[in-house]
Design a protein around this motif. Structure first.
Motif, short mmCIF file in Angstrom:
data_model
loop_
_atom_site.label_atom_id
_atom_site.label_comp_id
_atom_site.label_asym_id
_atom_site.label_seq_id
_atom_site.Cartn_x
_atom_site.Cartn_y
_atom_site.Cartn_z
N GLU A 166 0.81 -1.22 0.00
CA GLU A 166 0.00 0.00 0.00
C GLU A 166 0.84 1.27 0.00
OE1 GLU A 166 -0.29 -0.82 4.60
OE2 GLU A 166 -0.31 -2.11 2.86
N PHE A 167 2.15 1.15 0.27
CA PHE A 167 3.05 2.31 0.24
C PHE A 167 3.78 2.45 -1.10
CE2 PHE A 167 2.41 2.51 4.74
CZ PHE A 167 2.56 3.85 5.02
N VAL A 168 3.54 1.55 -2.03
CA VAL A 168 4.20 1.61 -3.32
C VAL A 168 3.22 2.15 -4.35
CG1 VAL A 168 5.40 0.25 -5.08
CG2 VAL A 168 5.66 -0.35 -2.67
N ASP A 169 3.64 3.21 -5.08
CA ASP A 169 2.74 3.81 -6.06
C ASP A 169 2.80 3.04 -7.39
OD1 ASP A 169 5.01 4.69 -7.48
OD2 ASP A 169 4.83 6.76 -6.78
N ASN A 170 2.08 3.51 -8.37
CA ASN A 170 2.00 2.83 -9.67
C ASN A 170 3.35 2.77 -10.40
OD1 ASN A 170 -0.69 2.37 -9.25
ND2 ASN A 170 -1.34 4.19 -10.36
#
Length: 150
Positions: free
Chosen positions: A102-106
């Motif tokens: 959930e802390f990693v963006d696209n």
């Protein structure tokens, strides 16, 4: 690299001197009460994992567990120990980082704004997340007026 300073009378000091490794687990704001409790009580007297239903997960590069409920964990190996009087400084190399998805963006980058991480400074807890600048922003040249060609 990362450094922590611990008083020799602390239980974690004994463990660090034996293992020469540790993990830093960054909790979210929703874990503030739990984090405070873990900081106040000693592992000599309490099994923090058991008493607070925390889930230990194996480190990927160290023997020290990470806390599953914390979305970010830094796995560290001590490289230098320096007595500083009341505390001892442990300088460590960060050998692995575990980040909840959930802390990693696209783009596959760490995104601090996804969920408020908890910070502690001067006896108070704070929520992290608002970006107020980036490295080098203080000296970045401002765009000048546009010159129109004829």
């Amino acid at each position: 690299m990362l450094s922590i300073s611990i008083r020799p009378e602390r239980y974690s000091y004994e463990i660090l001197m034996k293992t020469k490794e540790f993990t830093v687990n960054l909790p979210t704001v929703s874990l503030a009460n739990l984090t405070d409790w873990c900081g106040v009580v000693s592992g000599r007297d309490h099994d923090k994992f058991k008493e607070r239903n925390l889930t230990p997960l194996p480190g990927s590069s160290v023997q020290t567990p990470v806390i599953a409920e914390c979305p970010l964990a830094l796995e560290c190996k001590v490289t230098q120990i320096t007595p500083l009087g009341s505390h001892t400084l442990f300088l460590a190399e960060i050998v692995a980082v575990q980040i909840s998805e959930e802390f990693v963006d696209n783009n596959g980058r760490f995104n601090l704004k996804k969920k408020g991480l908890l910070a502690y400074a001067h006896g108070h807890y704070y929520e992290l997340g608002t970006c107020i600048g980036h490295f080098g922003y203080s000296i970045r040249k401002k765009p000048g007026p546009r010159v129109r060609e004829r």
